[in-house]
Design a protein around this motif. Sequence first.
Motif, PDB file in Angstrom:
ATOM      1  N   ASP A   1      -9.741  -1.113  -3.391  1.00  0.00           N
ATOM      2  CA  ASP A   1     -11.129  -0.634  -3.443  1.00  0.00           C
ATOM      3  C   ASP A   1     -11.364   0.322  -4.606  1.00  0.00           C
ATOM      4  N   GLY A   2     -10.317   0.551  -5.410  1.00  0.00           N
ATOM      5  CA  GLY A   2     -10.504   1.409  -6.581  1.00  0.00           C
ATOM      6  C   GLY A   2     -10.154   2.866  -6.333  1.00  0.00           C
ATOM      7  N   SER A   3     -10.012   3.256  -5.052  1.00  0.00           N
ATOM      8  CA  SER A   3      -9.702   4.667  -4.772  1.00  0.00           C
ATOM      9  C   SER A   3      -8.250   4.822  -4.332  1.00  0.00           C
ATOM     10  N   GLY A   4      -7.465   3.768  -4.534  1.00  0.00           N
ATOM     11  CA  GLY A   4      -6.070   3.809  -4.088  1.00  0.00           C
ATOM     12  C   GLY A   4      -5.876   3.112  -2.758  1.00  0.00           C
ATOM     13  N   GLY A   5      -6.973   2.910  -2.035  1.00  0.00           N
ATOM     14  CA  GLY A   5      -6.891   2.207  -0.756  1.00  0.00           C
ATOM     15  C   GLY A   5      -7.389   0.774  -0.868  1.00  0.00           C
ATOM     16  N   HIS A   6      -7.735   0.177   0.262  1.00  0.00           N
ATOM     17  CA  HIS A   6      -8.158  -1.220   0.282  1.00  0.00           C
ATOM     18  C   HIS A   6      -9.392  -1.421   1.140  1.00  0.00           C
TER      19      HIS A   6
ATOM     20  N   VAL B   1       4.481  -2.314  11.343  1.00  0.00           N
ATOM     21  CA  VAL B   1       4.660  -3.734  11.672  1.00  0.00           C
ATOM     22  C   VAL B   1       4.956  -3.895  13.174  1.00  0.00           C
ATOM     23  N   ALA B   2       5.691  -2.938  13.730  1.00  0.00           N
ATOM     24  CA  ALA B   2       6.012  -2.986  15.161  1.00  0.00           C
ATOM     25  C   ALA B   2       4.747  -2.811  16.000  1.00  0.00           C
ATOM     26  N   ASN B   3       3.844  -1.967  15.510  1.00  0.00           N
ATOM     27  CA  ASN B   3       2.596  -1.699  16.247  1.00  0.00           C
ATOM     28  C   ASN B   3       1.398  -1.749  15.314  1.00  0.00           C
ATOM     29  N   PRO B   4       1.056  -2.952  14.862  1.00  0.00           N
ATOM     30  CA  PRO B   4      -0.073  -3.075  13.932  1.00  0.00           C
ATOM     31  C   PRO B   4      -1.382  -2.764  14.658  1.00  0.00           C
ATOM     32  N   GLU B   5      -2.387  -2.379  13.887  1.00  0.00           N
ATOM     33  CA  GLU B   5      -3.714  -2.217  14.500  1.00  0.00           C
ATOM     34  C   GLU B   5      -4.169  -3.576  15.005  1.00  0.00           C
ATOM     35  N   LYS B   6      -5.009  -3.568  16.043  1.00  0.00           N
ATOM     36  CA  LYS B   6      -5.593  -4.840  16.499  1.00  0.00           C
ATOM     37  C   LYS B   6      -6.895  -5.041  15.731  1.00  0.00           C
ATOM     38  N   THR B   7      -6.897  -5.984  14.811  1.00  0.00           N
ATOM     39  CA  THR B   7      -8.098  -6.214  13.997  1.00  0.00           C
ATOM     40  C   THR B   7      -8.357  -7.712  13.906  1.00  0.00           C
ATOM     41  N   ASP B   8      -9.531  -8.065  13.362  1.00  0.00           N
ATOM     42  CA  ASP B   8      -9.757  -9.476  13.042  1.00  0.00           C
ATOM     43  C   ASP B   8      -9.857  -9.643  11.521  1.00  0.00           C
ATOM     44  N   PHE B   9      -9.082  -8.812  10.812  1.00  0.00           N
ATOM     45  CA  PHE B   9      -9.046  -8.914   9.348  1.00  0.00           C
ATOM     46  C   PHE B   9      -8.005  -9.941   8.893  1.00  0.00           C
ATOM     47  N   TYR B  10      -8.384 -10.719   7.876  1.00  0.00           N
ATOM     48  CA  TYR B  10      -7.451 -11.689   7.284  1.00  0.00           C
ATOM     49  C   TYR B  10      -7.270 -11.463   5.784  1.00  0.00           C
ATOM     50  N   TYR B  11      -8.029 -10.528   5.226  1.00  0.00           N
ATOM     51  CA  TYR B  11      -7.999 -10.301   3.770  1.00  0.00           C
ATOM     52  C   TYR B  11      -8.082  -8.810   3.488  1.00  0.00           C
ATOM     53  N   PHE B  12      -7.556  -8.414   2.343  1.00  0.00           N
ATOM     54  CA  PHE B  12      -7.841  -7.077   1.833  1.00  0.00           C
ATOM     55  C   PHE B  12      -7.744  -7.096   0.316  1.00  0.00           C
TER      56      PHE B  12
ATOM     57  N   THR C   1       0.814  -1.216   0.000  1.00  0.00           N
ATOM     58  CA  THR C   1       0.000   0.000   0.000  1.00  0.00           C
ATOM     59  C   THR C   1       0.845   1.262   0.000  1.00  0.00           C
ATOM     60  N   GLY C   2       0.428   2.215  -0.807  1.00  0.00           N
ATOM     61  CA  GLY C   2       1.073   3.519  -0.813  1.00  0.00           C
ATOM     62  C   GLY C   2       0.376   4.469   0.147  1.00  0.00           C
ATOM     63  N   VAL C   3      -0.736   4.000   0.747  1.00  0.00           N
ATOM     64  CA  VAL C   3      -1.505   4.858   1.649  1.00  0.00           C
ATOM     65  C   VAL C   3      -0.963   4.680   3.069  1.00  0.00           C
ATOM     66  N   VAL C   4      -0.222   5.675   3.536  1.00  0.00           N
ATOM     67  CA  VAL C   4       0.441   5.572   4.835  1.00  0.00           C
ATOM     68  C   VAL C   4      -0.567   5.276   5.951  1.00  0.00           C
ATOM     69  N   ALA C   5      -1.752   5.897   5.871  1.00  0.00           N
ATOM     70  CA  ALA C   5      -2.754   5.759   6.933  1.00  0.00           C
ATOM     71  C   ALA C   5      -3.269   4.335   7.102  1.00  0.00           C
ATOM     72  N   GLU C   6      -3.157   3.494   6.056  1.00  0.00           N
ATOM     73  CA  GLU C   6      -3.704   2.136   6.217  1.00  0.00           C
ATOM     74  C   GLU C   6      -2.616   1.072   6.437  1.00  0.00           C
ATOM     75  N   ARG C   7      -1.371   1.522   6.580  1.00  0.00           N
ATOM     76  CA  ARG C   7      -0.293   0.524   6.726  1.00  0.00           C
ATOM     77  C   ARG C   7      -0.433  -0.342   7.970  1.00  0.00           C
TER      78      ARG C   7
ATOM     79  N   SER D   1       7.799   4.427   8.269  1.00  0.00           N
ATOM     80  CA  SER D   1       6.380   4.257   8.610  1.00  0.00           C
ATOM     81  C   SER D   1       5.948   2.802   8.454  1.00  0.00           C
ATOM     82  N   SER D   2       6.524   2.087   7.494  1.00  0.00           N
ATOM     83  CA  SER D   2       6.197   0.658   7.353  1.00  0.00           C
ATOM     84  C   SER D   2       6.795  -0.151   8.505  1.00  0.00           C
ATOM     85  N   LEU D   3       8.008   0.196   8.919  1.00  0.00           N
ATOM     86  CA  LEU D   3       8.614  -0.481  10.076  1.00  0.00           C
ATOM     87  C   LEU D   3       7.753  -0.267  11.325  1.00  0.00           C
ATOM     88  N   GLN D   4       7.316   0.976  11.527  1.00  0.00           N
ATOM     89  CA  GLN D   4       6.503   1.291  12.705  1.00  0.00           C
ATOM     90  C   GLN D   4       5.158   0.569  12.671  1.00  0.00           C
TER      91      GLN D   4
END
Length: 233
Positions: free
Chosen positions: A201-206, A187-198, A111-117, A182-185
């Motif tokens: 979405d057509g807008s550059g994000g997922h 991975v060090a502190n991923p969001e807590k989610t129950d997502f397994y797929y992405f 992803t190129g979208v920093v906010a969703e890393r 930002s990618s290192l950070q």
Amino acid sequence: AQLNVQFIEGKTFKIWREQLSKASYLQHTLSEKSEAEIANLLGLPHEKLEGWIAPDTYSYVPGSTDLDILKRAYQKQQKALDAAWQNRAENLPLANPYEMLILASIVEKETGVVAERAKVASVFINRLKAKMKLQTDPTVIYGMGENYSGNIRKKDLEMSTPYNTYVIDGLPPTPIAMPSESSLQSVANPEKTDFYYFVADGSGGHKFTRNLNEHNKAVQEYLRWYRSQKNAK
């Protein structure tokens, strides 16, 4: 006069090496050396430099060597990785900092979208914990090397390379690109989610989903969007 060379995140050592070789007023001492030899000169414990050089703009004075720049960039990445590893969340399924570097390079490419890393990182962390294959296309592309011509076919996904995460379990053997801080950070502190797929979405994000059923719906949505874009042209 200050000269500089810019290393852009998400690119590979091969691309950066070409860039460095074209930098002007620089002493080029590495042109005959293999990647493993350069890694050795930097004091790296690995034969591959992939992932180990920090994306940034490096200024230099005329007469500096290409090795000087790589040394600075390597030290910068080492610091960023150490900091990420020291401040990581508990219970990450990563055995050592190198595994963190590998996963950060995958997040960088996905992803190129920093906010969703941090969310993308959570998907891979969840998959590693569940012993699911990572199934990420950028690793397949990296493993194909020169054979990649811009698209992945079904047979590429079935081909056994050390980097094909549709075939292998867990992480590939090395990073697949140069990850940003930002990618290192993330991975060090991923969001807590129950997502397994992405899926895109057509807008550059997922769009992130919890199970295969939801994921397949999201894929169909994306394909519908994709077709409507093509027809609109």
